[in-house]
Design a protein around this motif. Structure first.
Motif, PDB file in Angstrom:
ATOM      1  N   UNK A  22     -14.231   8.162   0.718  1.00 26.05           N
ATOM      2  CA  UNK A  22     -14.969   7.029   1.283  1.00 26.05           C
ATOM      3  C   UNK A  22     -15.890   7.473   2.414  1.00 26.05           C
ATOM      4  N   UNK A  23     -15.426   8.420   3.229  1.00 29.05           N
ATOM      5  CA  UNK A  23     -16.265   8.947   4.309  1.00 29.05           C
ATOM      6  C   UNK A  23     -17.498   9.656   3.758  1.00 29.05           C
ATOM      7  N   UNK A  24     -17.342  10.384   2.667  1.00 26.38           N
ATOM      8  CA  UNK A  24     -18.493  11.030   2.042  1.00 26.38           C
ATOM      9  C   UNK A  24     -19.507   9.982   1.579  1.00 26.38           C
ATOM     10  N   UNK A  25     -19.023   8.933   0.931  1.00 25.32           N
ATOM     11  CA  UNK A  25     -19.913   7.876   0.450  1.00 25.32           C
ATOM     12  C   UNK A  25     -20.613   7.173   1.615  1.00 25.32           C
ATOM     13  N   UNK A  26     -19.892   6.925   2.705  1.00 25.00           N
ATOM     14  CA  UNK A  26     -20.493   6.288   3.890  1.00 25.00           C
ATOM     15  C   UNK A  26     -21.573   7.158   4.504  1.00 25.00           C
ATOM     16  N   UNK A  27     -21.436   8.477   4.363  1.00 27.90           N
ATOM     17  CA  UNK A  27     -22.404   9.412   4.936  1.00 27.90           C
ATOM     18  C   UNK A  27     -23.545   9.741   3.983  1.00 27.90           C
ATOM     19  N   UNK A  28     -23.719   8.968   2.922  1.00 22.47           N
ATOM     20  CA  UNK A  28     -24.882   9.111   2.055  1.00 22.47           C
ATOM     21  C   UNK A  28     -24.711  10.041   0.877  1.00 22.47           C
ATOM     22  N   UNK A  29     -23.517  10.495   0.601  1.00 29.30           N
ATOM     23  CA  UNK A  29     -23.286  11.366  -0.545  1.00 29.30           C
ATOM     24  C   UNK A  29     -23.118  10.518  -1.794  1.00 29.30           C
ATOM     25  N   UNK A  30     -23.482  11.072  -2.938  1.00 29.06           N
ATOM     26  CA  UNK A  30     -23.191  10.430  -4.207  1.00 29.06           C
ATOM     27  C   UNK A  30     -22.437  11.412  -5.083  1.00 29.06           C
ATOM     28  N   UNK A  31     -21.644  10.875  -5.987  1.00 24.59           N
ATOM     29  CA  UNK A  31     -20.800  11.712  -6.828  1.00 24.59           C
ATOM     30  C   UNK A  31     -21.615  12.253  -8.000  1.00 24.59           C
ATOM     31  N   UNK A  32     -21.666  13.585  -8.093  1.00 23.85           N
ATOM     32  CA  UNK A  32     -22.321  14.226  -9.234  1.00 23.85           C
ATOM     33  C   UNK A  32     -21.351  14.337 -10.395  1.00 23.85           C
ATOM     34  N   UNK A  33     -20.132  14.687 -10.094  1.00 23.46           N
ATOM     35  CA  UNK A  33     -19.043  14.722 -11.060  1.00 23.46           C
ATOM     36  C   UNK A  33     -17.750  14.708 -10.266  1.00 23.46           C
ATOM     37  N   UNK A  34     -16.631  14.714 -10.946  1.00 27.57           N
ATOM     38  CA  UNK A  34     -15.339  14.625 -10.270  1.00 27.57           C
ATOM     39  C   UNK A  34     -15.222  15.677  -9.165  1.00 27.57           C
ATOM     40  N   UNK A  35     -15.008  15.247  -7.950  1.00 29.08           N
ATOM     41  CA  UNK A  35     -14.811  16.109  -6.780  1.00 29.08           C
ATOM     42  C   UNK A  35     -16.020  16.963  -6.422  1.00 29.08           C
ATOM     43  N   UNK A  36     -17.215  16.555  -6.854  1.00 30.70           N
ATOM     44  CA  UNK A  36     -18.464  17.219  -6.456  1.00 30.70           C
ATOM     45  C   UNK A  36     -19.428  16.132  -5.993  1.00 30.70           C
ATOM     46  N   UNK A  37     -19.801  16.200  -4.723  1.00 27.19           N
ATOM     47  CA  UNK A  37     -20.678  15.196  -4.138  1.00 27.19           C
ATOM     48  C   UNK A  37     -21.926  15.860  -3.597  1.00 27.19           C
ATOM     49  N   UNK A  38     -23.024  15.109  -3.563  1.00 27.76           N
ATOM     50  CA  UNK A  38     -24.317  15.673  -3.194  1.00 27.76           C
ATOM     51  C   UNK A  38     -25.048  14.729  -2.245  1.00 27.76           C
ATOM     52  N   UNK A  39     -25.841  15.323  -1.349  1.00 33.21           N
ATOM     53  CA  UNK A  39     -26.670  14.542  -0.450  1.00 33.21           C
ATOM     54  C   UNK A  39     -27.940  15.321  -0.151  1.00 33.21           C
ATOM     55  N   UNK A  40     -29.051  14.619  -0.027  1.00 35.40           N
ATOM     56  CA  UNK A  40     -30.313  15.238   0.324  1.00 35.40           C
ATOM     57  C   UNK A  40     -30.494  15.206   1.844  1.00 35.40           C
ATOM     58  N   UNK A  41     -30.980  16.299   2.410  1.00 43.00           N
ATOM     59  CA  UNK A  41     -31.331  16.358   3.831  1.00 43.00           C
ATOM     60  C   UNK A  41     -32.738  16.927   3.944  1.00 43.00           C
TER      61      UNK A  41
END
Length: 101
Positions: free
Chosen positions: A25-44
């Motif tokens: 949930x913290x990852x999602x709140x910080x702008x990450x999106x799920x690419x696949x199970x247990x892999x999240x991505x964010x643009x900076x």
């Protein structure tokens, strides 16, 4: 640039599952999106914001498990090959500061 977060967290006890859900949930709140199970991505946009995001991940890390962070350029990310499956386009995928929907 893109920040990729890979994690493998234990889910054996109720406390482990709570830590897993909180981290996700913290990852999602910080702008990450799920690419696949247990892999999240964010643009900076730059190295300064990348450092800030990585510092935030360090602060919200769970007490157990494995969390890895990889930063790649947009060119490297665009060269990703899909061996099986297809790219999902449900996420705005641009580095433009103004996006008109």
């Amino acid at each position: 640039m893109r920040i990729l977060v890979f994690f493998d967290l234990p889910t054996e006890t109720a406390n482990d599952r709570r830590n897993y859900r909180k981290f996700r949930k913290d990852l999602l709140k910080n702008g990450f999106f799920m690419m696949q199970e247990s892999v999240y991505c964010r643009m900076v946009l730059n190295k300064t914001s990348e450092k800030t995001v990585v510092d935030n991940i360090f602060r919200m890390r769970p007490p157990q498990g494995l969390v890895q962070v990889l930063t790649v350029t947009e060119k490297q990310f665009a060269n990703m090959r899909y061996i099986t499956g297809e790219k999902q386009c449900d996420v705005i995928d641009t580095d433009e500061r103004v996006v008109i929907l």
